[in-house]
Write an enzyme that holds these catalytic residues in place. Structure first.
Site, short mmCIF file in Angstrom:
data_model
loop_
_atom_site.label_atom_id
_atom_site.label_comp_id
_atom_site.label_asym_id
_atom_site.label_seq_id
_atom_site.Cartn_x
_atom_site.Cartn_y
_atom_site.Cartn_z
N CYS B 79 -11.73 3.51 4.03
CA CYS B 79 -11.30 2.55 5.13
C CYS B 79 -12.62 2.19 5.75
CB CYS B 79 -10.19 2.67 6.05
SG CYS B 79 -9.84 1.16 6.60
N HIS B 180 -5.95 3.76 1.80
CA HIS B 180 -5.88 5.15 2.25
C HIS B 180 -5.09 5.93 1.13
CE1 HIS B 180 -7.18 4.75 6.53
NE2 HIS B 180 -6.81 3.49 6.36
N GLU B 182 -4.77 9.17 1.08
CA GLU B 182 -3.93 10.08 1.69
C GLU B 182 -2.50 9.58 2.21
OE1 GLU B 182 -6.07 8.41 3.19
OE2 GLU B 182 -6.05 8.31 5.26
#
Lengths: 268, 201
Positions: B79, B180, B182
């Site tokens: 990001c 993202h 994650e």
């Protein structure tokens, strides 16, 4: 329009345990927020919302521990709300692994909290929750809508719906958006717990009034309600609790239904 | 275990990224400063904060990161972390690392901003970090700007939101995602696993 509509289960947490009836089969510990988070994440929930309702002095420590454990267990975004009154409250939650914080009463009482939070943590982490109630227009001056039952306005309530504020929800949403709200979680206090469907008028008017995503909440009872709030209510996401907890309509079932209706949904 | 250095610009949630990287078998170290003696195998630039503020925090480490990039050490930017690979940003003043030429611009005002939620990847270039990832897989986005690379060769995926924007870039050992990983469920985990495999080599 490839951005998917989001389905968000909500978990009420008290003293580190999920409360409200949870009826999943095959859960070792039905009240464990981590186990439920994992279960929902496996079912392709798009996000999770935890609402902390603990009213005691150990609240912060208990919540911090839950947030850390959830963050370790799932890799989908989650929001934590309930009792966040300051930037330092928010910092504890966000640094423990939550992606967003939601503020409600504290923001109504001190709108500057929204801009302070947005400045420090970024607009994207700040969810402003609005608990709204329908009122018949008598001599109220703010924004109102025409309905079959005549003109009505939506009043912001605080303290879990217990305190009427006299504030117009539409005007409040616009003000909060200007202050830096990244998203709105709009709960209809009239529909909450009824299972007769979301308040479509409320969701639509808020969605039309702000330029950030709107999560509809309160009233979900069957898959058709989700379709209605996405298609007519213009919601970006729909939140529900008991309809998922009791496993009446599991998330994959609701998602499949929505996909068949032509809604853009992430199945996986 | 290979060590990955997570740069801390001082705000927000690094916990999720740390966890996810540990889950794919990397040892993590989070710090606000980086030095030669850190003895690291990879670098992650995480995705929370504002371009100008983060660029300022990154300034003292810039030369070292750019030198390490040249030595072939794997670097992943997520990001804002990816946006910092580029030179400038419409979000504010300051200079990114300049590993890639180009700047970050705002999403179209015809759509709700931030772009928040699950959207799909259109795979432009099949590379190792996308092993086992299907075209049109959903990943999680939260952002208001996106990068416009001058060198189109580095574009790996594109995503549609108001416009078709670059959602992933890569060049040799440097990888950047606008989404993202994650926070992107199984798909995100697979991408991080692929990255970890590259690090371990």
């Amino acid at each position: 329009m490839p951005l998917a509509k989001r389905i968000i289960p909500c978990l009420d947490v008290d003293h580190g345990k999920v409360v409200k009836g949870i009826n999943f089969i095959n859960l070792r510990n039905a009240g464990d927020p981590v186990e439920l988070a994992r279960k929902y994440s496996d079912q392709a929930a798009d996000e999770l919302v935890f609402l902390d309702i603990t009213a005691s002095s150990e609240r912060r420590d208990l919540l911090k521990e839950v947030v850390e454990r959830v963050a370790k267990a799932v890799n989908i975004p989650f929001t934590v709300g309930g009792g966040i009154r300051s930037t330092s409250d928010a910092r504890i939650i966000l640094c423990s692994g939550a992606d967003k914080v939601s503020v409600n009463t504290a923001a109504v009482e001190n709108p500057k909290l929204i801009s302070d939070l947005a400045k420090i943590f970024g607009q994207q982490c700040i969810v402003v929750a609005i608990d709204a109630k329908r009122r018949v227009v008598e001599n109220h001056a703010g924004s109102f809508i025409e309905t079959d039952e005549g003109p009505i306005w939506f009043e912001v309530t605080t303290y879990g719906g217990r305190k009427p504020t006299g504030i117009n929800a539409i005007d409040w949403a616009k003000q909060a958006a200007d202050l830096g709200a990244g998203e709105f979680l709009v709960t209809s206090m009239d529909k909450d717990g009824t299972k007769d469907g979301y308040d479509i008028d409320l969701t639509k008017i808020i969605s039309d009034s702000v330029r950030v995503p709107v999560i509809a909440s309160g009233g979900a009872g069957k898959p058709e309600h989700f379709f209605e709030v996405f298609s007519i209510g213009k919601a970006d996401a729909a939140l529900a609790a008991s309809v998922f907890h009791y496993n009446n309509y599991p998330i994959p079932f609701v998602k499949k239904y929505l996909q068949n209706c032509g809604v853009n949904i992430r199945l996986e | 275990m290979p060590r990955i250095f997570i740069f801390d610009y001082g705000v927000g949630n690094l916990f999720s990224l740390k966890n996810a990287l540990e889950n794919v078998g990397l040892e993590t170290k989070i710090s606000k400063s980086i030095n030669q003696s850190n003895n690291l195998d990879a670098i992650a630039l995480p995705g929370v904060g504002n371009f100008s503020a983060a660029a300022k925090k990154l300034e003292p480490a810039k030369e070292l990161i750019n030198n390490l990039a040249l030595t072939g050490i794997p670097i992943i930017g997520i990001c804002l972390g990816m946006q910092l690979f580029f030179q400038r940003s419409d979000e504010g003043s300051g200079y990114g690392l300049g590993l890639f030429k180009g700047k970050n611009v705002r999403l179209s005002s015809s759509v709700k901003v931030p772009h928040m939620g699950w959207n799909t990847l259109k795979i432009i270039k099949e590379i190792e970090i996308l092993d086992n990832i299907n075209d049109q897989s959903f990943v999680y986005f939260v952002h208001s700007l996106y990068p416009v690379p001058i060198d189109k060769e580095i574009i790996v995926t594109q995503t549609e939101y108001g416009t078709e924007f670059t959602s992933m870039v890569a060049s040799k050992n440097i990888f950047g995602t606008q989404f993202h990983p994650e926070k992107s469920g199984e798909t995100g985990l697979k991408i991080l696993k692929n990255f970890a495999r590259i690090v371990k080599r």
